[in-house]
Design a protein around this motif. Structure first.
Motif, PDB file in Angstrom:
ATOM      1  N   ILE A 322       0.843  -1.199   0.000  1.00 25.93           N
ATOM      2  CA  ILE A 322       0.000   0.000   0.000  1.00 25.93           C
ATOM      3  C   ILE A 322       0.878   1.249   0.000  1.00 25.93           C
ATOM      4  CG2 ILE A 322      -1.673   1.340   1.336  1.00 25.93           C
ATOM      5  CD1 ILE A 322      -2.889  -1.272   2.274  1.00 25.93           C
ATOM      6  N   ALA A 323       1.917   1.258   0.826  1.00 26.17           N
ATOM      7  CA  ALA A 323       2.810   2.423   0.859  1.00 26.17           C
ATOM      8  C   ALA A 323       3.460   2.659  -0.495  1.00 26.17           C
ATOM      9  CB  ALA A 323       3.877   2.227   1.931  1.00 26.17           C
ATOM     10  N   ALA A 324       3.748   1.565  -1.203  1.00 23.50           N
ATOM     11  CA  ALA A 324       4.423   1.681  -2.500  1.00 23.50           C
ATOM     12  C   ALA A 324       3.532   2.291  -3.575  1.00 23.50           C
ATOM     13  CB  ALA A 324       4.910   0.304  -2.947  1.00 23.50           C
ATOM     14  N   LEU A 325       2.221   2.392  -3.316  1.00 21.81           N
ATOM     15  CA  LEU A 325       1.329   2.996  -4.312  1.00 21.81           C
ATOM     16  C   LEU A 325       1.734   4.432  -4.625  1.00 21.81           C
ATOM     17  CD1 LEU A 325      -2.159   1.710  -3.063  1.00 21.81           C
ATOM     18  CD2 LEU A 325      -0.908   0.958  -5.095  1.00 21.81           C
ATOM     19  N   LEU A 326       2.374   5.105  -3.695  1.00 16.50           N
ATOM     20  CA  LEU A 326       2.773   6.494  -3.910  1.00 16.50           C
ATOM     21  C   LEU A 326       4.228   6.622  -4.341  1.00 16.50           C
ATOM     22  CD1 LEU A 326       0.976   8.366  -0.974  1.00 16.50           C
ATOM     23  CD2 LEU A 326       0.247   8.106  -3.354  1.00 16.50           C
ATOM     24  N   ASP A 327       4.912   5.508  -4.556  1.00 11.32           N
ATOM     25  CA  ASP A 327       6.298   5.579  -5.027  1.00 11.32           C
ATOM     26  C   ASP A 327       6.438   6.380  -6.326  1.00 11.32           C
ATOM     27  OD1 ASP A 327       7.201   4.229  -2.867  1.00 11.32           O
ATOM     28  OD2 ASP A 327       7.593   2.322  -3.887  1.00 11.32           O
ATOM     29  N   PRO A 328       5.486   6.269  -7.266  1.00 14.02           N
ATOM     30  CA  PRO A 328       5.636   7.033  -8.516  1.00 14.02           C
ATOM     31  C   PRO A 328       5.672   8.541  -8.341  1.00 14.02           C
ATOM     32  CG  PRO A 328       4.073   5.240  -8.818  1.00 14.02           C
ATOM     33  CD  PRO A 328       4.367   5.307  -7.352  1.00 14.02           C
ATOM     34  N   VAL A 329       5.173   9.044  -7.212  1.00 14.73           N
ATOM     35  CA  VAL A 329       5.249  10.493  -6.969  1.00 14.73           C
ATOM     36  C   VAL A 329       6.205  10.808  -5.820  1.00 14.73           C
ATOM     37  CG1 VAL A 329       2.954  10.985  -7.881  1.00 14.73           C
ATOM     38  CG2 VAL A 329       3.209  10.393  -5.459  1.00 14.73           C
ATOM     39  N   GLY A 330       6.984   9.806  -5.414  1.00 12.87           N
ATOM     40  CA  GLY A 330       7.898  10.008  -4.289  1.00 12.87           C
ATOM     41  C   GLY A 330       8.954  11.056  -4.555  1.00 12.87           C
ATOM     42  N   ASP A 331       9.284  11.272  -5.819  1.00 15.67           N
ATOM     43  CA  ASP A 331      10.290  12.277  -6.155  1.00 15.67           C
ATOM     44  C   ASP A 331       9.681  13.652  -6.400  1.00 15.67           C
ATOM     45  OD1 ASP A 331       8.924  11.549  -8.410  1.00 15.67           O
ATOM     46  OD2 ASP A 331      10.677  11.657  -9.738  1.00 15.67           O
ATOM     47  N   ARG A 332       8.382  13.769  -6.170  1.00  8.78           N
ATOM     48  CA  ARG A 332       7.684  15.042  -6.363  1.00  8.78           C
ATOM     49  C   ARG A 332       6.982  15.433  -5.051  1.00  8.78           C
ATOM     50  NH1 ARG A 332       6.266  16.201 -11.667  1.00  8.78           N
ATOM     51  NH2 ARG A 332       5.458  18.152 -10.759  1.00  8.78           N
ATOM     52  N   ASN A 365      -4.571  20.204 -11.779  1.00 14.12           N
ATOM     53  CA  ASN A 365      -3.488  19.648 -12.587  1.00 14.12           C
ATOM     54  C   ASN A 365      -2.618  18.689 -11.782  1.00 14.12           C
ATOM     55  OD1 ASN A 365      -4.314  21.094 -14.844  1.00 14.12           O
ATOM     56  ND2 ASN A 365      -2.975  22.851 -14.392  1.00 14.12           N
ATOM     57  N   ARG A 366      -2.335  19.064 -10.541  1.00 15.78           N
ATOM     58  CA  ARG A 366      -1.500  18.198  -9.700  1.00 15.78           C
ATOM     59  C   ARG A 366      -2.224  16.892  -9.375  1.00 15.78           C
ATOM     60  NH1 ARG A 366       1.642  21.960  -5.188  1.00 15.78           N
ATOM     61  NH2 ARG A 366       2.836  23.229  -6.686  1.00 15.78           N
ATOM     62  N   LEU A 367      -3.521  16.976  -9.061  1.00 19.74           N
ATOM     63  CA  LEU A 367      -4.280  15.761  -8.749  1.00 19.74           C
ATOM     64  C   LEU A 367      -4.355  14.843  -9.972  1.00 19.74           C
ATOM     65  CD1 LEU A 367      -7.196  17.282  -6.619  1.00 19.74           C
ATOM     66  CD2 LEU A 367      -5.215  15.995  -5.796  1.00 19.74           C
ATOM     67  N   ALA A 368      -4.454  15.453 -11.134  1.00 21.92           N
ATOM     68  CA  ALA A 368      -4.487  14.653 -12.367  1.00 21.92           C
ATOM     69  C   ALA A 368      -3.160  13.921 -12.567  1.00 21.92           C
ATOM     70  CB  ALA A 368      -4.795  15.543 -13.562  1.00 21.92           C
ATOM     71  N   LYS A 369      -2.051  14.599 -12.283  1.00 22.61           N
ATOM     72  CA  LYS A 369      -0.741  13.961 -12.402  1.00 22.61           C
ATOM     73  C   LYS A 369      -0.596  12.820 -11.406  1.00 22.61           C
ATOM     74  CE  LYS A 369       1.711  18.026 -14.151  1.00 22.61           C
ATOM     75  NZ  LYS A 369       2.770  19.048 -13.862  1.00 22.61           N
ATOM     76  N   ILE A 370      -1.126  13.019 -10.183  1.00 21.56           N
ATOM     77  CA  ILE A 370      -1.069  11.959  -9.171  1.00 21.56           C
ATOM     78  C   ILE A 370      -1.834  10.733  -9.663  1.00 21.56           C
ATOM     79  CG2 ILE A 370      -1.806  11.309  -6.835  1.00 21.56           C
ATOM     80  CD1 ILE A 370      -1.329  14.262  -6.044  1.00 21.56           C
ATOM     81  N   ALA A 371      -3.049  10.962 -10.189  1.00 16.80           N
ATOM     82  CA  ALA A 371      -3.860   9.852 -10.678  1.00 16.80           C
ATOM     83  C   ALA A 371      -3.184   9.153 -11.853  1.00 16.80           C
ATOM     84  CB  ALA A 371      -5.244  10.366 -11.078  1.00 16.80           C
ATOM     85  N   GLN A 372      -2.560   9.956 -12.712  1.00 13.08           N
ATOM     86  CA  GLN A 372      -1.910   9.384 -13.895  1.00 13.08           C
ATOM     87  C   GLN A 372      -0.709   8.534 -13.486  1.00 13.08           C
ATOM     88  OE1 GLN A 372      -0.385  12.344 -16.554  1.00 13.08           O
ATOM     89  NE2 GLN A 372       0.172  10.892 -18.148  1.00 13.08           N
ATOM     90  N   ARG A 373       0.076   9.013 -12.540  1.00 15.90           N
ATOM     91  CA  ARG A 373       1.288   8.298 -12.148  1.00 15.90           C
ATOM     92  C   ARG A 373       1.001   7.081 -11.268  1.00 15.90           C
ATOM     93  NH1 ARG A 373       6.654  11.711 -10.960  1.00 15.90           N
ATOM     94  NH2 ARG A 373       6.725  13.012 -12.833  1.00 15.90           N
ATOM     95  N   THR A 374       0.031   7.198 -10.368  1.00 15.55           N
ATOM     96  CA  THR A 374      -0.206   6.138  -9.385  1.00 15.55           C
ATOM     97  C   THR A 374      -1.329   5.188  -9.773  1.00 15.55           C
ATOM     98  OG1 THR A 374      -1.792   7.483  -8.128  1.00 15.55           O
ATOM     99  CG2 THR A 374       0.552   7.698  -7.548  1.00 15.55           C
TER     100      THR A 374
END
Length: 394
Positions: A322-332, A365-374
């Motif tokens: 579950i924690a890894a779900l946010l890894d794609p935005v971990g650098d942002r 825009n930021r929420l859209a990027k989160i959805a797109q990445r994760t």
């Protein structure tokens, strides 16, 4: 300073009365001092009388031969350390020395004959100088010994409290008897925010003492605490155990913050008995961590305040995934912060934008990027719950 022959002769006559003067001090003069009568007879007959006799002879022999040390203040220091260990009040100890000086002055006056007035004045001047040195040595030694005794007592007490909180001392352990804890208890975890600037050890000790003072006044007892200064520039922390009937006031956090000048958080968790204290301490520490991670304002936190978050953050086989779900935005970090703020403001885009100082379109825009990445669908209850859990676990 040279001593006149007349002063030496007067002192020599008094030296023959040293034993008599010591007995008068120990069994007559000192009896008028509050608390002296309760002292054991052997202490009066042997130690106090012996110290008085030594003091009389030391002064009179120094008058006869100012260049000799005659043992100095060693015996006075030894006796002061003993009295400190036995718990004699310092004021009583110093009064015996002051009264002893007065008795010696009376003896000198009794011995002085016509024409020896100048010699008597000379001896009184020397006696006052001698008394100054004796009192300094006695007070210094007494306070050093009491300080060492108190430091040892605090260290022992601290070790017992640490053993209780960490579960190293099982219920019924003999060391726990000295804590006088019975019945249900309350365990507190305390987090003292980071300092604004580097601090010296004196400032740190003063802050921790103030924390202890506030806790003692708040709960009406000497609270059992473990207060630790963090590494330089880091937050301080602590734990405490109080009787369960001492429910912490809602403004406890504010009282502590005011006392130490830094933001303070407190978590309170009940413990049914001594055996439950270690688990309560671990829970309180975790409640504190979760409350801080969730962005709750500083205050007095309880498990019910973060019940869902506490449950979601428990370790398990699914936690890492579950924690890894946010890894794609971990650098942002700005995306992670936007997600956290958006959830805290009930997914209200305008409130999120206001909190972050952004335009609502930027939030979208930021929420859209989160959805797109994760791949998280923040418009669905399940996606929202997964995002919340991932933030907590991270």
């Amino acid at each position: 300073m040279p001593v006149s022959a007349a002063a030496r002769a007067l002192a020599l006559r008094c030296e023959r009365r040293a034993g008599e003067l010591a007995r008068r001090m120990a069994h007559e003069s000192f009896e008028a001092l509050p608390g002296y009568a309760e002292l054991p007879a052997d202490v009066k007959d042997l130690e106090i009388a012996g110290t008085a006799r030594h003091g009389v002879r030391l002064f009179l022999r120094r008058v006869a031969d100012p260049r000799s040390g005659h043992g100095g203040y060693r015996l006075f220091r030894e006796r002061a350390a003993q009295r400190a260990e036995e718990g004699m009040p310092l004021h009583l100890l110093l009064r015996t020395h002051a009264l002893g000086m007065y008795v010696l002055w009376q003896a000198l006056r009794e011995e002085a004959g016509p024409g020896e007035e100048a010699a008597l004045v000379e001896l009184v001047d020397l006696l006052l100088q001698h008394h100054h040195g004796v009192v300094g040595a006695v007070a210094e030694t007494y306070l050093d010994e009491r300080s060492a005794i108190e430091a040892e007592r605090r260290a022992q007490r601290r070790a017992v409290v640490r053993g209780l909180l960490d579960g190293m001392l099982p219920p019924g352990h003999a060391s726990l008897d000295r804590l006088s804890l019975e019945g249900p208890l309350l365990v507190l975890a305390i987090d003292i925010g980071r300092p604004c600037a580097p601090e010296g050890p004196v400032v740190v000790r003063r802050r921790l003492r103030r924390i202890q003072t506030v806790l003692d006044k708040t709960f009406g007892t000497e609270v059992l605490t473990l207060l630790d200064a963090g590494p330089e520039g880091a937050a301080d922390s602590g734990r405490a155990v109080v009787p369960a009937d001492c429910e912490p006031p809602e403004d406890l956090s504010q009282r502590l913050s005011t006392a130490c000048g830094r933001e303070v958080r407190v978590a309170a968790v009940p413990a049914g008995d001594l055996g439950a204290v270690p688990e309560a301490a671990r829970t309180a520490t975790e409640v504190l961590r979760i409350a801080r991670a969730c962005g709750l304002p500083a205050g007095t936190h309880r498990l019910d305040d973060v019940l869902l978050e506490f449950h979601l953050s428990r370790p398990g086989p699914s936690g890492d995934r579950i924690a890894a779900l946010l890894d794609p935005v971990g650098d942002r970090p700005e995306l992670v912060e936007t997600l956290r703020t958006h959830l805290e403001h009930r997914q209200d885009r305008r409130a999120t934008a206001a909190a972050l100082g952004l335009h609502p379109n930027t939030v979208d825009n930021r929420l859209a990027k989160i959805a797109q990445r994760t791949g998280l669908d923040l418009s669905s209850p399940r996606g929202t719950a997964l995002a919340l859990a991932a933030l907590l676990l991270r």
